[in-house]
Scaffold this motif. Sequence first.
Motif, PDB file in Angstrom:
ATOM      1  N   ASP A  90      14.422  46.952 -27.376  1.00  0.00           N
ATOM      2  CA  ASP A  90      13.237  47.370 -26.624  1.00  0.00           C
ATOM      3  C   ASP A  90      13.218  48.874 -26.332  1.00  0.00           C
ATOM      4  OD1 ASP A  90      15.264  47.493 -24.796  1.00  0.00           O
ATOM      5  OD2 ASP A  90      14.451  45.935 -23.473  1.00  0.00           O
ATOM      6  N   GLY A  91      14.226  49.593 -26.871  1.00  0.00           N
ATOM      7  CA  GLY A  91      14.226  51.043 -26.739  1.00  0.00           C
ATOM      8  C   GLY A  91      14.525  51.571 -25.352  1.00  0.00           C
ATOM      9  N   ASP A  92      15.141  50.759 -24.486  1.00  0.00           N
ATOM     10  CA  ASP A  92      15.438  51.238 -23.129  1.00  0.00           C
ATOM     11  C   ASP A  92      16.815  51.889 -23.020  1.00  0.00           C
ATOM     12  OD1 ASP A  92      17.067  49.026 -23.379  1.00  0.00           O
ATOM     13  OD2 ASP A  92      16.452  48.093 -21.481  1.00  0.00           O
ATOM     14  N   GLY A  93      17.526  52.019 -24.155  1.00  0.00           N
ATOM     15  CA  GLY A  93      18.844  52.639 -24.146  1.00  0.00           C
ATOM     16  C   GLY A  93      19.977  51.685 -23.851  1.00  0.00           C
ATOM     17  N   ILE A  94      19.645  50.402 -23.582  1.00  0.00           N
ATOM     18  CA  ILE A  94      20.668  49.392 -23.283  1.00  0.00           C
ATOM     19  C   ILE A  94      20.658  48.355 -24.403  1.00  0.00           C
ATOM     20  CG2 ILE A  94      21.476  47.666 -21.636  1.00  0.00           C
ATOM     21  CD1 ILE A  94      19.908  49.192 -19.473  1.00  0.00           C
ATOM     22  N   PRO A 126      20.674  41.721 -21.798  1.00  0.00           N
ATOM     23  CA  PRO A 126      21.131  43.113 -21.882  1.00  0.00           C
ATOM     24  C   PRO A 126      22.635  43.223 -21.625  1.00  0.00           C
ATOM     25  CG  PRO A 126      20.045  42.735 -19.789  1.00  0.00           C
ATOM     26  CD  PRO A 126      19.879  41.463 -20.587  1.00  0.00           C
ATOM     27  N   PHE A 127      23.251  44.248 -22.220  1.00  0.00           N
ATOM     28  CA  PHE A 127      24.693  44.459 -22.044  1.00  0.00           C
ATOM     29  C   PHE A 127      24.910  45.255 -20.759  1.00  0.00           C
ATOM     30  CE2 PHE A 127      28.654  44.611 -24.901  1.00  0.00           C
ATOM     31  CZ  PHE A 127      29.503  44.536 -23.810  1.00  0.00           C
ATOM     32  N   LYS A 128      24.958  44.534 -19.644  1.00  0.00           N
ATOM     33  CA  LYS A 128      25.209  45.130 -18.340  1.00  0.00           C
ATOM     34  C   LYS A 128      26.439  44.484 -17.726  1.00  0.00           C
ATOM     35  CE  LYS A 128      20.304  45.996 -17.313  1.00  0.00           C
ATOM     36  NZ  LYS A 128      19.195  45.751 -16.343  1.00  0.00           N
ATOM     37  N   VAL A 129      27.394  45.325 -17.282  1.00  0.00           N
ATOM     38  CA  VAL A 129      28.624  44.813 -16.673  1.00  0.00           C
ATOM     39  C   VAL A 129      28.957  45.647 -15.434  1.00  0.00           C
ATOM     40  CG1 VAL A 129      29.636  43.879 -18.794  1.00  0.00           C
ATOM     41  CG2 VAL A 129      30.059  46.257 -18.189  1.00  0.00           C
ATOM     42  N   SER A 130      29.740  45.079 -14.551  1.00  0.00           N
ATOM     43  CA  SER A 130      30.214  45.808 -13.371  1.00  0.00           C
ATOM     44  C   SER A 130      31.634  46.303 -13.604  1.00  0.00           C
ATOM     45  CB  SER A 130      30.178  44.901 -12.138  1.00  0.00           C
ATOM     46  OG  SER A 130      31.070  43.814 -12.299  1.00  0.00           O
ATOM     47  N   LEU A 131      31.992  47.385 -12.928  1.00  0.00           N
ATOM     48  CA  LEU A 131      33.351  47.941 -12.981  1.00  0.00           C
ATOM     49  C   LEU A 131      33.835  48.123 -11.551  1.00  0.00           C
ATOM     50  CD1 LEU A 131      35.865  49.322 -14.107  1.00  0.00           C
ATOM     51  CD2 LEU A 131      34.480  51.368 -14.552  1.00  0.00           C
ATOM     52  N   ALA A 132      34.850  47.350 -11.162  1.00  0.00           N
ATOM     53  CA  ALA A 132      35.362  47.371  -9.785  1.00  0.00           C
ATOM     54  C   ALA A 132      36.526  48.353  -9.664  1.00  0.00           C
ATOM     55  CB  ALA A 132      35.807  45.971  -9.371  1.00  0.00           C
ATOM     56  N   PHE A 133      36.603  49.015  -8.496  1.00  0.00           N
ATOM     57  CA  PHE A 133      37.696  49.951  -8.220  1.00  0.00           C
ATOM     58  C   PHE A 133      37.831  50.130  -6.718  1.00  0.00           C
ATOM     59  CE2 PHE A 133      33.891  52.493  -8.245  1.00  0.00           C
ATOM     60  CZ  PHE A 133      34.092  53.469  -7.287  1.00  0.00           C
ATOM     61  N   LEU A 140      30.234  54.821 -21.634  1.00  0.00           N
ATOM     62  CA  LEU A 140      29.717  53.555 -22.152  1.00  0.00           C
ATOM     63  C   LEU A 140      28.190  53.565 -22.242  1.00  0.00           C
ATOM     64  CD1 LEU A 140      32.081  50.850 -20.602  1.00  0.00           C
ATOM     65  CD2 LEU A 140      32.262  52.079 -22.754  1.00  0.00           C
ATOM     66  N   ALA A 141      27.545  54.361 -21.385  1.00  0.00           N
ATOM     67  CA  ALA A 141      26.096  54.486 -21.480  1.00  0.00           C
ATOM     68  C   ALA A 141      25.690  55.100 -22.823  1.00  0.00           C
ATOM     69  CB  ALA A 141      25.570  55.337 -20.333  1.00  0.00           C
ATOM     70  N   LYS A 142      26.533  55.973 -23.365  1.00  0.00           N
ATOM     71  CA  LYS A 142      26.239  56.626 -24.640  1.00  0.00           C
ATOM     72  C   LYS A 142      26.217  55.641 -25.811  1.00  0.00           C
ATOM     73  CE  LYS A 142      28.307  61.000 -23.180  1.00  0.00           C
ATOM     74  NZ  LYS A 142      29.456  61.921 -23.361  1.00  0.00           N
ATOM     75  N   VAL A 143      26.887  54.490 -25.641  1.00  0.00           N
ATOM     76  CA  VAL A 143      26.884  53.495 -26.723  1.00  0.00           C
ATOM     77  C   VAL A 143      26.013  52.294 -26.363  1.00  0.00           C
ATOM     78  CG1 VAL A 143      29.116  54.224 -27.628  1.00  0.00           C
ATOM     79  CG2 VAL A 143      29.025  52.394 -25.908  1.00  0.00           C
ATOM     80  N   GLY A 144      25.255  52.399 -25.269  1.00  0.00           N
ATOM     81  CA  GLY A 144      24.306  51.356 -24.931  1.00  0.00           C
ATOM     82  C   GLY A 144      24.796  50.286 -23.982  1.00  0.00           C
ATOM     83  N   ILE A 145      25.910  50.541 -23.282  1.00  0.00           N
ATOM     84  CA  ILE A 145      26.426  49.580 -22.303  1.00  0.00           C
ATOM     85  C   ILE A 145      26.186  50.131 -20.902  1.00  0.00           C
ATOM     86  CG2 ILE A 145      28.472  48.368 -21.441  1.00  0.00           C
ATOM     87  CD1 ILE A 145      29.646  48.566 -24.262  1.00  0.00           C
ATOM     88  N   GLN A 146      25.464  49.386 -20.088  1.00  0.00           N
ATOM     89  CA  GLN A 146      25.207  49.823 -18.713  1.00  0.00           C
ATOM     90  C   GLN A 146      26.312  49.307 -17.803  1.00  0.00           C
ATOM     91  OE1 GLN A 146      21.189  49.571 -16.993  1.00  0.00           O
ATOM     92  NE2 GLN A 146      22.099  48.673 -15.159  1.00  0.00           N
ATOM     93  N   VAL A 147      26.955  50.224 -17.105  1.00  0.00           N
ATOM     94  CA  VAL A 147      28.050  49.883 -16.191  1.00  0.00           C
ATOM     95  C   VAL A 147      27.598  50.144 -14.763  1.00  0.00           C
ATOM     96  CG1 VAL A 147      30.402  50.433 -15.472  1.00  0.00           C
ATOM     97  CG2 VAL A 147      29.826  50.406 -17.910  1.00  0.00           C
TER      98      VAL A 147
END
Length: 536
Positions: free
Chosen positions: A363-367, A374-381, A400-407
């Motif tokens: 859909d061209g939204d970058g994700i 959509p490839f969306k994941v959380s990162l805990a710290f 990861l945003a540069k390869v289309g993964i939203q963190v």
Amino acid sequence: MFQRHKFFINLFIVMLLVAILTCCTTKTGVSEKEKGGELTVAVAEDPGFDQLDAASYNGLIQAYPMIYDSLVEYGEKGKILPALATSWEISPDGKTYTFYLRKGVKFSDGTPFNADAVKFSLERWRQKPEHSSITASKALEKIEVVDSHTIKLHFNICYYPILTELTYPRPVRIMSPSAVTPAGDPNGKFAKPIGTGPWMVESYTKDQQAVLVRNPNYWGEKPRLSKIVLKVIPDPQTRVLALQSGQVDLAGGRMSSIPPESLPLITKDSKLQIHRTEGSTSYFLIFNYNNEFFQDVRIRQAINYAVNKRSMVDNLLGGVGKPAQGLFQFTVPYVTERNNQGYPYDVNKARELLAEAGWKDTDGDGILDKNGKPFKVSLAFQNVEYPEWKPMCEAIQGDLAKVGIQVNLKMLERTAYYDELWKNRGYELIIYRTYSDSWNPHGFLAGLFHTAKGKPAVAWADPKLELLIDNVLSTMDETERQKIYDEIFHLIYEQAMCVPLYYPEEIMVVNSRVQGFEFGTTAYCPVKWERLFVTK
């Protein structure tokens, strides 16, 4: 007349020498050079000397080896060195260890060190539920006092890291039977810390400071310092200010970490010196292997390729430490140039692998998306213990945003973070660290990559890996053990079971009036305290 004049000149010289020597000697007869001065060290937490039972996990971990010795000590790359045991023998089946104890040793209170004292200390942690994570505790079936300076330990399994576990800073170190009430009772109540180590406790004020002085009975290299003051300063920036003002003489390592962003400022201060050495801990990302996104090895490999570790070290961490290759640093036993493989930074390769796995930006939204998801994941710290994790996770988010993964970043309180890691397992990605020194690699692999007490593995579950871990732990032959570790490290790399990120360094900042600084061999023995002395 000349002879008489010469006599008075010689007499004056002798009297002058006596006066000089008298001025350079304290009332106790110890010269200033021998005294070595007093050192103030910053610590981030209360040392807890009122709870510093050798068979516990209470208080400052770095204080244990200062007060208590172990039977054997941990050397470079895991070499086992003599300590209270001068030598040892292992039975052919790997189940019986005979230790020959050092003679003429006394505890700091003057009581004798012998096989009975060792038996007392071992009984305090042997087969206790709170020590079940230590195999030596679970497997120690019998303690046999052969004579006053010989003791045999009988285990019910063959487990090669037994000696390594006996080097731990706690709870396996040797404490005087008079340190509990009633004296000599292995189940007695802890009264005060009494060991054979180079230091003993003079005073302690909770949440403020603890004072250590020389143990007059110490059997090893005598400390030059007369006193070490452990000053509690919880805030990292306040520790830096205390170094700059001279309120403390030394800070750093795990006991009082120095923020990387403060190092350029410290470098410009002529009163301070920065000492750096390789560590044995690594930072890495854990995948939640139950998450459907991470079932495909190509996804895990793509994430490895997508993270720019070099930029992270140079731009966020001030050039301190190194980008990680494999999971463990080269300071860890059994890690070699050949078996410590890693993924280079390669955005195009990451995109290629993601596309092969069926992920596209439809859909061209970058994700990226797949089957409408959509490839969306959380990162805990958490950033209480490791403040550098926040900027590191932000950098990973950008990579990861540069390869289309939203963190989506998920910062947690310290307790909530550990609950998420060990209990809830609600994360998708989480940043963590390997263990350090004597817990690597065996303890870390068994703790995170193996089932335990019926619970699934924490970091990654793989039957082949678990079998290899079982095999290596029961292998007494060093050559065969290296071969199995080679297989373990290659499997972790090949299957991209995690994302190695960073090899931190150990950093100490020391006032320039402190001389004789040398790093210790472990993070819990961070400094060779006995070599230090302070100039005016």
